[in-house]
Design an enzyme around this catalytic site. Structure first.
Site, PDB file in Angstrom:
ATOM      1  N   HIS A 153       0.836  -1.203   0.000  1.00 32.04           N
ATOM      2  CA  HIS A 153       0.000   0.000   0.000  1.00 32.04           C
ATOM      3  C   HIS A 153       0.862   1.240   0.000  1.00 32.04           C
ATOM      4  O   HIS A 153       1.944   1.277   0.592  1.00 32.04           O
ATOM      5  CB  HIS A 153      -0.968   0.017   1.190  1.00 32.04           C
ATOM      6  CG  HIS A 153      -0.308  -0.226   2.505  1.00 32.04           C
ATOM      7  ND1 HIS A 153       0.058  -1.484   2.934  1.00 32.04           N
ATOM      8  CD2 HIS A 153       0.055   0.619   3.501  1.00 32.04           C
ATOM      9  CE1 HIS A 153       0.615  -1.397   4.131  1.00 32.04           C
ATOM     10  NE2 HIS A 153       0.636  -0.127   4.493  1.00 32.04           N
ATOM     11  N   HIS A 155       0.916   5.180   1.151  1.00 37.70           N
ATOM     12  CA  HIS A 155       0.263   6.202   1.976  1.00 37.70           C
ATOM     13  C   HIS A 155       0.364   7.522   1.209  1.00 37.70           C
ATOM     14  O   HIS A 155       1.464   7.937   0.838  1.00 37.70           O
ATOM     15  CB  HIS A 155       0.994   6.400   3.306  1.00 37.70           C
ATOM     16  CG  HIS A 155       0.979   5.214   4.223  1.00 37.70           C
ATOM     17  ND1 HIS A 155       0.150   5.129   5.322  1.00 37.70           N
ATOM     18  CD2 HIS A 155       1.704   4.065   4.222  1.00 37.70           C
ATOM     19  CE1 HIS A 155       0.370   3.991   5.964  1.00 37.70           C
ATOM     20  NE2 HIS A 155       1.314   3.328   5.319  1.00 37.70           N
TER      21      HIS A 155
HETATM   22  P1  AMP Z   1       1.554   0.291   7.432  1.00 41.73           P
HETATM   23  O1  AMP Z   1       1.907   0.542   8.865  1.00 41.73           O
HETATM   24  O2  AMP Z   1       2.427   1.015   6.455  1.00 41.73           O
HETATM   25  O3  AMP Z   1       1.475  -1.200   7.145  1.00 41.73           O
HETATM   26  O4  AMP Z   1       0.129   0.920   7.213  1.00 41.73           O
HETATM   27  C1  AMP Z   1      -1.060   0.259   7.476  1.00 41.73           C
HETATM   28  C2  AMP Z   1      -2.106   1.320   7.601  1.00 41.73           C
HETATM   29  O5  AMP Z   1      -3.377   0.714   7.517  1.00 41.73           O
HETATM   30  C3  AMP Z   1      -2.058   2.091   8.909  1.00 41.73           C
HETATM   31  O6  AMP Z   1      -1.842   3.474   8.643  1.00 41.73           O
HETATM   32  C4  AMP Z   1      -3.448   1.847   9.511  1.00 41.73           C
HETATM   33  O7  AMP Z   1      -3.969   2.970  10.178  1.00 41.73           O
HETATM   34  C5  AMP Z   1      -4.254   1.479   8.290  1.00 41.73           C
HETATM   35  N1  AMP Z   1      -5.431   0.663   8.535  1.00 41.73           N
HETATM   36  C6  AMP Z   1      -5.505  -0.468   9.249  1.00 41.73           C
HETATM   37  N2  AMP Z   1      -6.759  -0.960   9.228  1.00 41.73           N
HETATM   38  C7  AMP Z   1      -7.491  -0.103   8.478  1.00 41.73           C
HETATM   39  C8  AMP Z   1      -8.863  -0.046   8.084  1.00 41.73           C
HETATM   40  N3  AMP Z   1      -9.756  -0.986   8.461  1.00 41.73           N
HETATM   41  N4  AMP Z   1      -9.272   0.981   7.299  1.00 41.73           N
HETATM   42  C9  AMP Z   1      -8.402   1.934   6.920  1.00 41.73           C
HETATM   43  N5  AMP Z   1      -7.088   1.935   7.254  1.00 41.73           N
HETATM   44  C10 AMP Z   1      -6.648   0.931   8.029  1.00 41.73           C
END
Ligand code: AMP
Length: 167
Positions: A153, A155
């Site tokens: 993903h 950001h």
């Molecule tokens: P990372 O730490 O780069 O793996 O980012 C994962 C991101 O997913 C974090 O910023 C979380 O806040 C986000 N996240 C986790 N669960 C959800 C969800 N159900 N809907 C939207 N964002 C989410």
């Protein structure tokens, strides 16, 4: 006679970072708490890494099993608001088909097209969100990168001044 060193109470009263009621102190404490919870999530994920193709929370969003605030969608890419925003605009862009892309470190040549589509979609969403003054795109990878969800993903962060170096 004034002492060269302030008492701890006076130092706290004069230091906006330490004064418990100051806006900066509240923001600092929120920031630190958010940072450590993000890091904890990443460390927890790293301690028990999922098999490459096991479903993540993002598959549930793709399959509409859980809700998400979707802001952009095409045949390959889905973009939705992060549940724990780190900026006024914080959007995640993911490939709808993971195809082994648990993280950027797993990319192979066959992924070049989807990687380009994700970046281009980030530009489209930034424009759609009105981020004319700039934005930041981040990909966290693996434990050191504080990755917590093992489905590639991007950001997309904007709406405030970003700092460098990042935390
Ligand atoms: P990372 O730490 O780069 O793996 O980012 C994962 C991101 O997913 C974090 O910023 C979380 O806040 C986000 N996240 C986790 N669960 C959800 C969800 N159900 N809907 C939207 N964002 C989410």
């Amino acid at each position: 006679m004034s002492s060269a060193r302030e008492s701890p109470d006076k130092a706290t009263a004069n230091n906006p970072l330490k004064h418990p009621n100051s806006r900066i102190a509240v923001l600092t404490s929120h920031f630190t708490a958010t940072m450590s919870s993000e890091k904890d999530a990443a460390l927890a994920a790293a301690a028990a890494p999922p098999p490459a193709d096991s479903p993540t929370i993002f598959d549930k969003i793709i399959n509409k099993e859980i809700p998400a605030k979707v802001v952009y969608e095409d045949d390959k890419v889905l973009a939705f608001r992060d549940i724990s925003p780190q900026a006024p605009t914080h959007i995640l862009l993911i490939p709808k088909i993971k195809d082994g892309l648990t993280g950027l470190s797993q990319a192979e040549e066959r992924h070049c097209e989807i990687l380009g589509q994700l970046l281009y979609a980030a530009k489209l969403v930034a424009k759609q969100e009105g981020l004319e003054d700039g934005f930041r795109v981040v990909i966290n990878d693996g434990p050191d990168g504080s990755q917590s969800v093992y489905h590639l993903h991007l950001h997309l962060l904007g709406g405030r001044q970003m700092n460098w170096p990042p935390g």
